[in-house]
Design an enzyme around this catalytic site. Structure first.
Site, PDB file in Angstrom:
ATOM      1  N   ARG A  51       0.801  -1.220   0.000  1.00 29.10           N
ATOM      2  CA  ARG A  51       0.000   0.000   0.000  1.00 29.10           C
ATOM      3  C   ARG A  51       0.835   1.272   0.000  1.00 29.10           C
ATOM      4  NH1 ARG A  51      -2.758  -3.703   1.491  1.00 29.10           N
ATOM      5  NH2 ARG A  51      -0.863  -4.265   2.543  1.00 29.10           N
ATOM      6  N   THR A  52       1.780   1.376   0.922  1.00 28.38           N
ATOM      7  CA  THR A  52       2.451   2.666   1.112  1.00 28.38           C
ATOM      8  C   THR A  52       3.247   3.030  -0.145  1.00 28.38           C
ATOM      9  OG1 THR A  52       2.614   2.083   3.430  1.00 28.38           O
ATOM     10  CG2 THR A  52       3.888   3.977   2.705  1.00 28.38           C
ATOM     11  N   LYS A  80      25.828  -3.508  -0.573  1.00 26.55           N
ATOM     12  CA  LYS A  80      27.288  -3.341  -0.641  1.00 26.55           C
ATOM     13  C   LYS A  80      27.798  -2.569   0.575  1.00 26.55           C
ATOM     14  CE  LYS A  80      26.624  -2.705  -5.568  1.00 26.55           C
ATOM     15  NZ  LYS A  80      26.560  -1.614  -6.564  1.00 26.55           N
ATOM     16  N   ARG A 101      11.101   3.868   3.561  1.00 23.44           N
ATOM     17  CA  ARG A 101      10.756   2.884   4.609  1.00 23.44           C
ATOM     18  C   ARG A 101      12.008   2.098   4.940  1.00 23.44           C
ATOM     19  NH1 ARG A 101       5.661  -1.106   4.601  1.00 23.44           N
ATOM     20  NH2 ARG A 101       4.720   0.873   5.211  1.00 23.44           N
ATOM     21  N   HIS A 129       4.727   5.686  11.665  1.00 19.75           N
ATOM     22  CA  HIS A 129       4.249   5.554  10.278  1.00 19.75           C
ATOM     23  C   HIS A 129       3.297   6.730  10.025  1.00 19.75           C
ATOM     24  CE1 HIS A 129       3.059   4.001   6.512  1.00 19.75           C
ATOM     25  NE2 HIS A 129       2.787   2.745   6.821  1.00 19.75           N
TER      26      HIS A 129
HETATM   27  N1   CP Z   1      -0.391   0.011   5.750  1.00 24.01           N
HETATM   28  C1   CP Z   1       0.827  -0.284   5.255  1.00 24.01           C
HETATM   29  O1   CP Z   1       1.836   0.298   5.636  1.00 24.01           O
HETATM   30  O2   CP Z   1       0.821  -1.270   4.298  1.00 24.01           O
HETATM   31  P1   CP Z   1       2.104  -1.738   3.487  1.00 24.01           P
HETATM   32  O3   CP Z   1       3.048  -2.397   4.481  1.00 24.01           O
HETATM   33  O4   CP Z   1       1.593  -2.687   2.445  1.00 24.01           O
HETATM   34  O5   CP Z   1       2.756  -0.520   2.906  1.00 24.01           O
END
Ligand code: CP
Length: 307
Positions: A51-52, A80, A101, A129
């Site tokens: 999603r993100t 590396k 991320r 998040h």
């Molecule tokens: N909600 C969320 O962070 O989903 P993903 O891990 O798929 O990005």
């Protein structure tokens, strides 16, 4: 230049402006289709995501911009031994804004210190998040018409679930918010959230194990997955993974106007039989994530709202 590392990086007023922009984008999508022409978003994902990452990419493409990046540490020079700081210095030459991320808590902060472009924290370990929180806020506001005076149940892995930590930090800024923190003892909310956020802000909260007892009190139920990737041993994960399963029987205990949210992905914690319940809002929530990220990209790039 601004970054988004933590939901508190935006004041309540700035958050409100961003949610208003996201709502306008939802209602007038074509109007925004060229506002980021010529701009590039880099998505640096050292951890898996559906999603993100894809909603960020969809957001930038819907604004007329372009996207580059990597979807796993294995396909980058991290393998590396390149540091996050060095990587972000390079990315600053290739893109106008980045969403990152990383499995390590604080990685986005490290990146922001080396960056010459806005850095968006797309999840740092079990810490924060913030773009999921903006998505959650837009969902709650759109469904209920408000962000204040409600009882929110947070259920599942409250220890490692970064979306829960960010959501609590953001929601305590609104009046009349009460929490039910529903988890097994091993997965209770971290002490720093309890003391520095809930107690420091005099927030009413209850820590309980039983979901059924809490259900009738809730305006929002925020279910979470037990975060397998953050466990040190598999036995503990297996023992705890199905500690809560929301099904039709449990939904009968809830208010008619309660909504169920989940950041997704789900594993077993919401039975698919709940998906058709009008109170199940988790797929709508994922859709709101695109509008919120469009609004965020525009805000951090200081792009004017079109007439
Ligand atoms: N909600 C969320 O962070 O989903 P993903 O891990 O798929 O990005």
């Amino acid at each position: 230049m601004r970054h988004l590392l933590n939901p508190l990086d935006f004041s309540v007023e700035e958050t409100e402006r961003l949610l208003e922009l996201a709502t306008d984008i939802e209602q007038n999508l074509p109007k925004y289709s060229h506002v980021c022409d010529g701009k590039k978003l880099a998505t640096l994902f050292y951890e898996p995501s559906t999603r993100t990452r894809l909603s960020f990419e969809s957001a930038m493409l819907s604004l007329g911009g372009s996207v580059l990046g990597f979807s796993s540490a294995n396909s980058s020079s991290a393998t590396k031994g390149e540091s996050v700081s060095d990587t972000i210095r390079m990315i600053s030459c290739y893109a106008d804004i980045t969403a990152m991320r990383h499995p390590k808590e604080g990685a986005a902060l490290v990146a922001s210190n080396a960056a010459k472009i806005p850095v968006i924290n797309a999840g740092d370990g079990g810490h924060q998040h913030p773009t999921q929180t903006l998505t959650d806020l837009m969902t709650i506001r759109s469904l209920t018409g408000r962000l204040d005076n409600m009882t929110i149940g947070l259920c599942g892995d409250l220890k490692f679930g970064r979306t829960v930590h960010s959501l609590i930090e953001a929601m305590v800024r609104y009046p009349g918010i009460r929490f039910y923190l529903i988890s097994p003892d091993e997965l209770r909310i971290p002490g720093y959230i309890r003391q520095d956020v809930l107690e420091a802000n005099n927030i009413e909260y209850k820590e309980v194990n039983n979901l059924d007892d809490a259900m009738p009190q809730l305006d929002i139920l925020y279910m979470t997955r037990v975060q397998k990737e953050r466990f040190f041993n598999e036995e503990d994960y297996i023992r705890l993974k199905d500690c809560y399963i929301l099904d039709k029987k449990k939904m009968k205990l809830a208010k008619e106007d309660m909504f169920v949210l989940h950041p997704l992905p789900r594993v077993n914690e919401i039975s698919t039989e709940v998906d058709d319940d009008p109170r199940a809002a988790y797929f709508r929530q994922a859709q709101y994530g695109v509008y919120v990220r469009m609004a965020l990209i525009m805000t951090l790039l200081e792009v004017e709202k079109p007439c």
